[in-house]
Design an enzyme around this catalytic site. Structure first.
Site, PDB file in Angstrom:
ATOM      1  N   HIS A 218       0.837  -1.205   0.000  1.00  0.00           N
ATOM      2  CA  HIS A 218       0.000   0.000   0.000  1.00  0.00           C
ATOM      3  C   HIS A 218       0.871   1.254   0.000  1.00  0.00           C
ATOM      4  O   HIS A 218       0.577   2.238  -0.687  1.00  0.00           O
ATOM      5  CB  HIS A 218      -0.905   0.035   1.225  1.00  0.00           C
ATOM      6  CG  HIS A 218      -1.992  -0.990   1.222  1.00  0.00           C
ATOM      7  ND1 HIS A 218      -2.775  -1.247   0.115  1.00  0.00           N
ATOM      8  CD2 HIS A 218      -2.439  -1.820   2.203  1.00  0.00           C
ATOM      9  CE1 HIS A 218      -3.656  -2.191   0.421  1.00  0.00           C
ATOM     10  NE2 HIS A 218      -3.472  -2.551   1.677  1.00  0.00           N
ATOM     11  N   HIS A 224      -5.825  -3.500  -2.855  1.00  0.00           N
ATOM     12  CA  HIS A 224      -5.993  -4.906  -2.528  1.00  0.00           C
ATOM     13  C   HIS A 224      -6.208  -5.745  -3.783  1.00  0.00           C
ATOM     14  O   HIS A 224      -6.786  -5.285  -4.774  1.00  0.00           O
ATOM     15  CB  HIS A 224      -7.166  -5.105  -1.570  1.00  0.00           C
ATOM     16  CG  HIS A 224      -6.814  -4.771  -0.159  1.00  0.00           C
ATOM     17  ND1 HIS A 224      -7.725  -4.264   0.749  1.00  0.00           N
ATOM     18  CD2 HIS A 224      -5.638  -4.873   0.512  1.00  0.00           C
ATOM     19  CE1 HIS A 224      -7.128  -4.078   1.901  1.00  0.00           C
ATOM     20  NE2 HIS A 224      -5.859  -4.433   1.786  1.00  0.00           N
TER      21      HIS A 224
END
Length: 263
Positions: A218, A224
């Site tokens: 991230h 994701h």
């Protein structure tokens, strides 16, 4: 007399409870409330969508992400997923922290560990963070430099509850950590819940290497992945530490942002 009877009926617990909607799928009221909270955090409403406020639409979005039958109705498969420990970053691509594919423009990205966990020795935390960075740098033309003082691009630390970024931790279980995409100030920073039991894989607990490798994804700009084999899959899975590595999906995602490493 009639008024007294009416008042007595009104005081009966649950006598006026509204029936749950069809989307609840016959699950209990606590389970329905739990999934509503989960969807609010990890599948936030997009005001541009026509049926943005439809829980059925959000359930379908979640089912699609986790490769479940897309029904828009709550079931035991969804309950199992929401009960797993996971990253605190939402799953939807429209998440506000990741607009316009943010990434670091410098070839050297600095990081600093500002707070440590009591569960692991400091040298072990340092080793695992360095190992996680090495996994990513092996695939892309970025170098990561650790600094001991000052403001780094990526600030890493452990904290409990509210810790100044507007996203408080929730105690043991559930949300394990979260990180911010590349940007000034909070951008790139990775935070880990000190209420978890962190381990290096030699004891019971949350493997810090797995978690920090995910969060640094991230910090580099990745969202994701719906691939269960990917490091960037949102829920925590206890894997064999010896075989832990980036999946092809992770590699393709990070190289799409930064290009391939050319030694």
């Amino acid at each position: 007399m009639q008024l007294a009877v009416l008042c007595a009926v009104c005081l009966l617990p649950g006598s006026l409870a509204l029936p749950l909607p069809p989307e609840a799928g016959g699950m209990s009221e606590p389970q329905w409330e739990q999934v509503q909270s989960y969807l609010k955090i990890f599948y936030p409403y997009d005001s541009k969508t026509r049926d943005a406020n439809s829980l059925r639409a959000k359930l379908k979005e979640m089912q699609k992400f986790f490769h479940l039958p897309i029904t828009g109705i709550l079931n035991s498969d969804i309950i199992k997923i929401i009960q797993k420990p996971r990253c605190g970053v939402p799953d939807v691509a429209e998440y506000s922290l990741f607009p316009n594919r943010p990434k670091w423009t410098s070839k050297v990205v600095t990081y600093r560990i500002i707070t440590y966990t009591r569960d692991l020795p400091r040298f072990k935390v340092n080793q695992l963070v360095e190992k996680a960075f090495a996994m990513w740098s092996k695939e892309i033309p970025l170098q990561f430099k650790k600094i001991k003082t000052g403001i780094a691009d990526i600030m890493i630390g452990f904290a409990r509850g509210a810790h100044g970024d507007g996203s408080p931790f929730d105690g043991p279980g559930n949300i394990l950590a979260h990180a911010f995409s590349p940007a000034p100030r909070l951008g790139g920073d990775a935070h880990f819940d000190e209420d978890e039991r962190w381990t290096d894989g030699t004891s019971i607990g949350i493997n810090f290497l797995f978690a920090v490798t995910h969060e640094l994804g991230h910090s580099l700009g990745l969202g994701h992945s719906p691939d269960p084999k990917a490091v960037m899959y949102p829920t925590y899975e206890d894997r064999d530490a010896k075989d832990f590595k980036l999946s092809q999906d992770d590699i393709e995602g990070i190289q799409d942002l930064y290009g391939k490493r050319r030694d």
